[in-house]
Design an enzyme around this catalytic site. Structure first.
Site, PDB file in Angstrom:
ATOM      1  N   GLU A   7       0.817  -1.219   0.000  1.00 48.44           N
ATOM      2  CA  GLU A   7       0.000   0.000   0.000  1.00 48.44           C
ATOM      3  C   GLU A   7       0.848   1.266   0.000  1.00 48.44           C
ATOM      4  O   GLU A   7       0.477   2.274  -0.570  1.00 48.44           O
ATOM      5  CB  GLU A   7      -0.932   0.004   1.223  1.00 48.44           C
ATOM      6  CG  GLU A   7      -1.982   1.078   1.172  1.00 48.44           C
ATOM      7  CD  GLU A   7      -3.197   0.732   2.020  1.00 48.44           C
ATOM      8  OE1 GLU A   7      -3.831   1.658   2.522  1.00 48.44           O
ATOM      9  OE2 GLU A   7      -3.512  -0.465   2.169  1.00 48.44           O
ATOM     10  N   LYS A   8       2.022   1.197   0.659  1.00 51.82           N
ATOM     11  CA  LYS A   8       2.879   2.371   0.784  1.00 51.82           C
ATOM     12  C   LYS A   8       4.341   1.951   0.645  1.00 51.82           C
ATOM     13  O   LYS A   8       4.689   0.783   0.871  1.00 51.82           O
ATOM     14  CB  LYS A   8       2.658   3.053   2.137  1.00 51.82           C
ATOM     15  CG  LYS A   8       1.281   3.659   2.303  1.00 51.82           C
ATOM     16  CD  LYS A   8       1.149   4.336   3.667  1.00 51.82           C
ATOM     17  CE  LYS A   8      -0.232   4.946   3.836  1.00 51.82           C
ATOM     18  NZ  LYS A   8      -0.392   5.595   5.162  1.00 51.82           N
ATOM     19  N   ASP A 101      -2.998  -3.238   3.062  1.00 55.93           N
ATOM     20  CA  ASP A 101      -3.730  -3.427   4.311  1.00 55.93           C
ATOM     21  C   ASP A 101      -4.916  -4.355   4.073  1.00 55.93           C
ATOM     22  O   ASP A 101      -5.608  -4.251   3.053  1.00 55.93           O
ATOM     23  CB  ASP A 101      -4.243  -2.084   4.846  1.00 55.93           C
ATOM     24  CG  ASP A 101      -3.109  -1.193   5.343  1.00 55.93           C
ATOM     25  OD1 ASP A 101      -2.009  -1.720   5.576  1.00 55.93           O
ATOM     26  OD2 ASP A 101      -3.325   0.021   5.483  1.00 55.93           O
ATOM     27  N   ASP A 103      -8.066  -4.809   4.408  1.00 47.28           N
ATOM     28  CA  ASP A 103      -9.401  -4.259   4.604  1.00 47.28           C
ATOM     29  C   ASP A 103      -9.967  -3.893   3.242  1.00 47.28           C
ATOM     30  O   ASP A 103      -9.334  -4.136   2.204  1.00 47.28           O
ATOM     31  CB  ASP A 103      -9.372  -3.049   5.559  1.00 47.28           C
ATOM     32  CG  ASP A 103      -8.437  -1.940   5.092  1.00 47.28           C
ATOM     33  OD1 ASP A 103      -8.059  -1.927   3.896  1.00 47.28           O
ATOM     34  OD2 ASP A 103      -8.079  -1.076   5.920  1.00 47.28           O
ATOM     35  N   TYR A 318      -1.593  -2.965  13.218  1.00 45.54           N
ATOM     36  CA  TYR A 318      -2.405  -2.171  12.286  1.00 45.54           C
ATOM     37  C   TYR A 318      -3.467  -1.375  13.037  1.00 45.54           C
ATOM     38  O   TYR A 318      -4.242  -1.945  13.808  1.00 45.54           O
ATOM     39  CB  TYR A 318      -3.072  -3.111  11.280  1.00 45.54           C
ATOM     40  CG  TYR A 318      -3.937  -2.432  10.256  1.00 45.54           C
ATOM     41  CD1 TYR A 318      -3.376  -1.671   9.240  1.00 45.54           C
ATOM     42  CD2 TYR A 318      -5.327  -2.546  10.305  1.00 45.54           C
ATOM     43  CE1 TYR A 318      -4.168  -1.049   8.291  1.00 45.54           C
ATOM     44  CE2 TYR A 318      -6.130  -1.933   9.363  1.00 45.54           C
ATOM     45  CZ  TYR A 318      -5.547  -1.174   8.357  1.00 45.54           C
ATOM     46  OH  TYR A 318      -6.345  -0.544   7.433  1.00 45.54           O
ATOM     47  N   ARG A 320      -6.110   0.767  11.913  1.00 48.48           N
ATOM     48  CA  ARG A 320      -7.455   1.065  11.389  1.00 48.48           C
ATOM     49  C   ARG A 320      -8.388  -0.130  11.571  1.00 48.48           C
ATOM     50  O   ARG A 320      -8.910  -0.693  10.616  1.00 48.48           O
ATOM     51  CB  ARG A 320      -7.362   1.487   9.922  1.00 48.48           C
ATOM     52  CG  ARG A 320      -6.558   2.754   9.705  1.00 48.48           C
ATOM     53  CD  ARG A 320      -6.250   2.994   8.243  1.00 48.48           C
ATOM     54  NE  ARG A 320      -5.378   4.130   8.064  1.00 48.48           N
ATOM     55  CZ  ARG A 320      -5.786   5.360   7.712  1.00 48.48           C
ATOM     56  NH1 ARG A 320      -7.060   5.590   7.481  1.00 48.48           N
ATOM     57  NH2 ARG A 320      -4.917   6.349   7.586  1.00 48.48           N
TER      58      ARG A 320
END
Length: 728
Positions: A7-8, A101, A103, A318, A320
């Site tokens: 993701e990053k 991530d 999700d 994590y 979130r």
């Protein structure tokens, strides 16, 4: 080639390190057979209405609803280079691992790119929950088939498309409707932000309309064989309000006179040993609430801090997450995590030493773990000296709530007493600590919410030993007159609580029962952004810790129908999104329902627009107040609009012929220095622009205005306002 999509960049760096890949490539880290690449969040964004059809450049109400038949996406301008790098890598790949991530949005970040470049090969899922080496290795050893997480992608598509349909159609619809009343600003309407704003508006109206009323509390000083205590009178129903408070002063005074100096009897006395389990580890919402109450952090500040602990420091898992539970498989990690905490900070070694890793905790519960588990410390040693004060505060709270799981319960004796004096009932309750247990970790602080519902007065009321049937004497009785209070304004913490426990605030019977088990409106990952968005769009105003609805917010709520500001309906939609994740609802069915709902709403409003806006003085007054002061463009005189940009607020001229912009100065437009100089008088000595200033004349007590040369100190020419005006 095997390709991992993160993701990053920081996530990709950590994963590549564990995989043993160190070679640099174009937008990736790679070797001969593997590559790790990254996104920067969403690389693709949805088309705007005018990109589907140029007709939609006009906000004409008759063009609504806008319903894309084929949803289209474009590469974000700032992401083109990285998108092209991923596109090249995907063409080489025979197997793709999604390592974003775990999700909805993380799944969408990877899969939208894979769909865009036409990847048809095998996909597998790496479920990262933390970025320390041990956790990454575990995730790599437990890779899942990509087919298992496709529902997350479908839920993300449903969320983004539903938000687009409501945002694009309703914002245009109601902005044009408000324009008929004379309001020319854009009304931003969203599936989550609008019900959130409506909650705050409702609370502010309740406060404004609240009328305080007196009530009376009669307290008796009770003497018994082994001491004394205070007990409160229980007023009979006929002199009480619905909350059981006495509203008849004369009656209360009469009771006070009747019992003073009299003897009564203890009708009931009971002491029970109570136990209170440690508070669960944090989810992001509970952490945000805790941080707001304790340090005054905004929800966004807490989210950013927790994200930094996860990404930069590798100190916590994590963030979130909506879950406060842990899978039972993680019990094996307890000794390693406790050891890592001590290695990271010796000052906590005493508290860790008191923990019993073998103690069972209710936090370990597979049935209550969602896509992510609770936020806890990782197995890795971290350097707390590199943490900011905010990060260290959050880290300390997270680690203490984890360590508390392995302490004994807090034990106390809880006593209830009821006595009868002259036929009048008095009661007293008290709680006496017996064993501190896990509370020793919070000796100078209060933990997050616990199982106890006792009020502060009960917790602090120490009672002597008494027995049923024991005589009691009323040494004195005092009557206090108190006043009912309005409900408090929302704070960041209480608004987050309202959003996550929305059933308490929903009045619609059809939603209230269903929503008691819901996760509320928005998600733990999005609520902070929703609140920030409401502030940025001018709907909510921060006043220290309070969140107050603006005049614009009240005007918005006044013009909207119940369905658009219904927190209940929004929460029901959120449940349907979870239904897509669970496989109970499919994407096509959800979007068909949403499209039908939006279409019906548009048609109804359009057909009744005149009826809604005409002869409605209350609505006109609300928007007149929302308009606020009008600021004229310094160049052409047209109205200026305050706009939120990437670097903060600025003001833009509403005239299409002017398009001038100006900086923001504490909510008001300000000319740039060059613009001010262009319209200023010139210095009679050196011809440079004069600038308006203020200062004290010799012997004067108040500052006076004058014009000074911008060439100061080389030129010290000064003019009076009158002299300057002649030179303009």
């Amino acid at each position: 080639m095997e390709l991992y999509i993160c993701e990053k960049p920081s996530q990709a760096k950590d994963l590549a390190s564990v995989l043993g890949i160190s070679g640099r490539g174009d937008g990736c880290i790679r070797d001969n057979r593997r590559a790790v690449t990254w996104a920067y969040g969403h690389l693709l964004e949805q088309f705007m209405p005018q990109e589907y059809d140029e007709r939609y450049k006009s906000w004409d109400m008759d063009l609504l609803p806008i319903m894309p038949t084929q949803w289209q996406y474009k590469v974000r301008p700032t992401a083109k280079k990285q998108f092209n790098a991923i596109k090249t890598l995907v063409k080489e790949a025979s197997l793709v691992y999604i390592a974003t991530d775990l999700d909805r949005e993380g799944e969408a970040i990877a899969r939208t790119v894979l769909e865009r470049v036409g990847y048809k090969g095998e996909i597998k899922r790496v479920g990262l929950t933390a970025l320390d080496e041990d956790t990454i290795r575990k995730a790599l050893n437990n890779v899942r088939p990509g087919s298992e997480t496709i529902p997350l992608f479908h839920a993300a598509l449903a969320r983004s498309r539903a938000d687009w349909l409501i945002g694009m159609n309703m914002s245009r619809l109601y902005s044009k409707l408000a324009e008929k009343i004379g309001y020319k600003e854009t009304l931003h309407i969203g599936r989550v932000i609008t019900p959130t704003v409506a909650l705050v508006c409702q609370r502010d109206r309740e406060i404004a309309q609240f009328k305080p009323s007196p009530f009376y509390v009669l307290t008796a000083n009770v003497q018994v064989q082994q001491g004394a205590f205070y007990a409160k009178w229980v007023p009979p129903e006929e002199v009480s309000d619905p909350q059981g408070r006495c509203i008849n002063k004369a009656f209360a005074e009469q009771v006070g006179r009747q019992v003073k100096g009299k003897r009564g009897v203890i009708e009931h006395a009971e002491t029970k040993r109570g136990k209170e389990s440690a508070p669960l580890p944090f989810c992001i919402t509970s952490l945000q609430k805790y941080a707001s109450q304790k340090w005054g952090y905004t929800a966004q500040e807490t989210l950013d801090g927790a994200q930094s602990l996860y990404e930069t420091h590798k100190a916590t898992t994590y963030p979130r997450t909506d879950s406060r539970y842990l899978p039972t498989s993680q019990r094996a990690d307890i000794p390693k995590i406790l050891q890592a905490l001590v290695l990271s900070d010796q000052s906590i070694s005493g508290l860790v030493a008191g923990a019993d890793p073998e103690r069972k905790s209710r936090a370990f519960n597979n049935e209550k773990v969602t896509a992510h588990n609770a936020i806890i410390p990782t197995l890795t040693r971290t350097d707390i000296s590199k943490m900011s004060p905010l990060e260290l505060n959050l880290y300390d709270a997270i680690r203490r709530h984890y360590v508390a799981q392995f302490y004994a319960p807090f034990e106390f004796d809880k006593t209830h007493i009821r006595l009868n004096v002259e036929g009048h009932i008095f009661t007293a309750s008290g709680k006496v600590p017996v064993k501190q247990g896990w509370r020793i970790l919070f000796a100078n602080d209060e933990p997050a919410e616990t199982d106890s519902n006792d009020d502060e007065e009960e917790n602090s009321n120490l009672l002597p030993p008494v027995h049923q049937g024991e005589p009691a004497a009323i040494a004195d009785a005092a009557l206090d007159e108190k006043t009912t209070r309005a409900p408090p304004h929302f704070t960041e913490a209480t608004l987050l609580d309202a959003m996550s426990n929305i059933a308490r605030y929903v009045e619609e019977p059809k939603f209230k029962t269903i929503l008691k088990e819901s996760e509320g409106i928005g998600t733990g990952a999005t609520r902070a952004g929703t609140i920030e968005g409401a502030v940025d769009k001018g709907y909510l105003i921060r006043k220290k810790k309070l969140l107050i609805a603006s005049d614009k917010a009240h005007a918005l709520v006044a013009i909207l129908p119940p369905a658009l500001k219904s927190a209940g309906l929004t929460a029901m939609w959120e449940q349907q999104l979870e239904g897509i994740v669970d496989g109970r609802i499919d994407l096509a069915t959800f979007m068909a329902q949403m499209s039908k709902w939006v279409t019906n709403m548009v048609v109804t409003v359009r057909e009744n627009s005149d009826k809604i806006t005409e002869n409605n003085p209350a609505l006109a007054a609300a928007f007149a107040k929302a308009g606020g002061p009008v600021h004229a463009c310094f160049t052409c005189g047209s109205n200026l609009k305050r706009i939120k940009g990437s670097k903060g607020f600025f003001w833009a001229c509403s005239s299409t012929n002017c398009k001038e912009t100006f900086p923001d100065n504490k909510g008001k437009p300000a000319q740039r220095q060059a613009q001010r100089d262009a319209s200023a008088p010139t210095c009679p000595e050196c011809s440079k622009p004069m600038r308006e200033r203020s200062g004290l004349k010799p012997g004067a007590k108040r500052k006076t205005k004058f014009w000074g040369c911008s060439g100061w100190p080389d030129c010290k020419t000064m003019l009076t306002p009158t002299e300057a005006k002649k030179r303009m």
